[in-house]
Design an enzyme around this catalytic site. Structure first.
Site, PDB file in Angstrom:
ATOM      1  N   ILE A  85       0.865  -1.166   0.000  1.00 17.68           N
ATOM      2  CA  ILE A  85       0.000   0.000   0.000  1.00 17.68           C
ATOM      3  C   ILE A  85       0.909   1.225   0.000  1.00 17.68           C
ATOM      4  CG2 ILE A  85      -0.187  -0.104   2.523  1.00 17.68           C
ATOM      5  CD1 ILE A  85      -2.905   1.260   2.312  1.00 17.68           C
ATOM      6  N   SER A  86       0.629   2.168  -0.863  1.00 23.40           N
ATOM      7  CA  SER A  86       1.505   3.331  -1.016  1.00 23.40           C
ATOM      8  C   SER A  86       1.490   4.211   0.228  1.00 23.40           C
ATOM      9  CB  SER A  86       1.074   4.156  -2.232  1.00 23.40           C
ATOM     10  OG  SER A  86       1.184   3.409  -3.415  1.00 23.40           O
TER      11      SER A  86
END
Length: 405
Positions: A85-86
């Protein structure tokens, strides 16, 4: 083709700041407020609609249980299937560049955890999101439905083929990095529409904003970035691949800038630093990078990723020019600037870090050299430079990294 941003320039498991303690999520709203103020607004995001969307989105809901205690740090986190997940800043920055409007139909390529789609949901009329990895796509769909993001539509499939029956799209955001812009996405972008996409080599990418004008894409370079290698045919068909037996640093003397910006090409996630153009002061060429901070614990860093195979490369030799001015420790007396290389295995789990340093006090330019041991299971690495939570001023130039013969 699934891909996620893996940076935060730090690295401990997946880049936890050394001075940070695990978070309690009992009051996630206050944690999110702090994250937004310190890591998003302070880093330059100005669009109030985007800022409000990030404040209202429960990021921990999109993070696997073992990683939730780190949900409100500005860092990438593993979500399974070798994807991440960024970091919130990257999501906020890309969303701001996309500038979604209430009437827009937006296409997202690379659903991942669903967090980017959740941020887009209150900003656009409809959001269509595609994920190639079935497990991730189905999990994200369940999460988005449970949290009642009713205007987000998901599917599992090859995102680089787009979503033809829902086209055209006013905006397209791509959260995985192809070698070039896929033609179906060009075709499905409405005239006058915008696309934000990281494009480039496996470990050297730039984030671009494209505008469709007279049927053609006009590009604007935004900044360097790094999204983990994708899953699928597009990744397998790359024409230019890195050589993990001969790792190296790109633009180690900071002479090359990205487009018309003042950002160094080949590097990403610059915080509390800048490229200085001063031929009379630079040890090599006319530019060097300078970090400065007066607040202990504040992020001050710059990153670069590279491929490495620990079965073939056992030791790295590094050299760089360094200068310090009144460098003091961070929130702990053990927090000092280092030259840090963190290694990852084939699943992108952290294997550990090797460092050169620390750097303290005031000193003039000198050439620093060192050797780093490479874990045999290493397949990727991230170089981190900067004050890393310390105070003062640190300058670095002419970085070299090579296999020790």
């Amino acid at each position: 083709m699934s891909g996620g941003f893996i940076a935060s320039l730090l690295v401990v498991a997946v880049m936890v700041p050394r001075f940070a303690n695990a978070q309690s999520l009992a009051n996630w709203e206050s944690l999110c407020e702090k994250m937004v103020d310190e890591e998003i607004v302070a880093a330059g995001v100005k669009n109030q609609r985007v800022i409000d969307a990030v404040r209202r989105t429960p990021r921990h809901e999109f993070v696997p249980l073992p990683q939730r205690k780190y949900a409100y740090y500005d860092m990438a986190l593993p979500i399974g299937e070798q994807q991440t997940i960024s970091p919130p800043f990257v999501v906020a920055y890309m969303t701001e560049q996309l500038d979604p409007q209430p009437s827009d139909k937006v296409l997202e390529i690379g659903t991942g955890s669903g967090y980017q789609a959740a941020i887009l949901s209150p900003l656009a009329k409809e959001v269509y999101s595609i994920e190639i990895v079935p497990e991730l796509g189905h999990r994200a769909a369940r999460t988005l439905k449970r949290l009642k993001y009713d205007n987000v539509h998901t599917r599992v499939g090859d995102g680089f083929l787009g979503w033809p029956e829902a086209a055209p799209f006013d905006k397209i955001i791509v959260t995985c990095s192809p070698e070039k812009v896929p033609q179906p996405l060009v075709d499905q972008l409405a005239e006058g529409g915008q696309m934000v996409i990281p494009v480039g080599e496996r470990y050297s990418q730039n984030l671009y904003l494209f505008r469709k004008t007279d049927g053609e894409l006009v590009k604007e370079a935004l900044r360097g970035t790094f999204f983990v290698p994708m899953t699928g045919q597009a990744e397998e068909n790359r024409e230019k691949l890195p050589d993990p037996t001969r790792p190296k640093i790109e633009n180690g003397d900071f002479e090359e800038l990205l487009g018309e910006s003042e950002l160094p090409a080949g590097w990403y996630y610059l915080r509390q630093g800048k490229v200085v153009s001063n031929p009379s002061q630079a040890p090599s060429g006319k530019r060097y990078v300078e970090f400065e901070s007066t607040e202990a614990g504040r992020g001050s860093r710059l990153l670069q990723s590279f491929a490495i195979d620990g079965r073939e490369v056992r030791t790295l030799k590094v050299a760089f020019d360094v200068k310090g001015d009144s460098i003091g420790h961070g929130q702990k007396v053990t927090d000092w600037p280092y030259f840090v290389v963190t290694f990852y295995d084939e699943r992108r789990a952290t294997l550990g870090s090797e460092v050169v340093g620390p750097f303290r006090g005031t000193f003039d330019w000198y050439r620093q050299r060192g050797t780093l041991s490479v874990p045999v299971r290493a397949r990727e690495a991230i170089l981190r430079i900067g004050l890393l939570g310390a105070t003062g001023k640190l300058s670095i130039d002419d970085i070299e990294l090579a296999v020790a013969e």
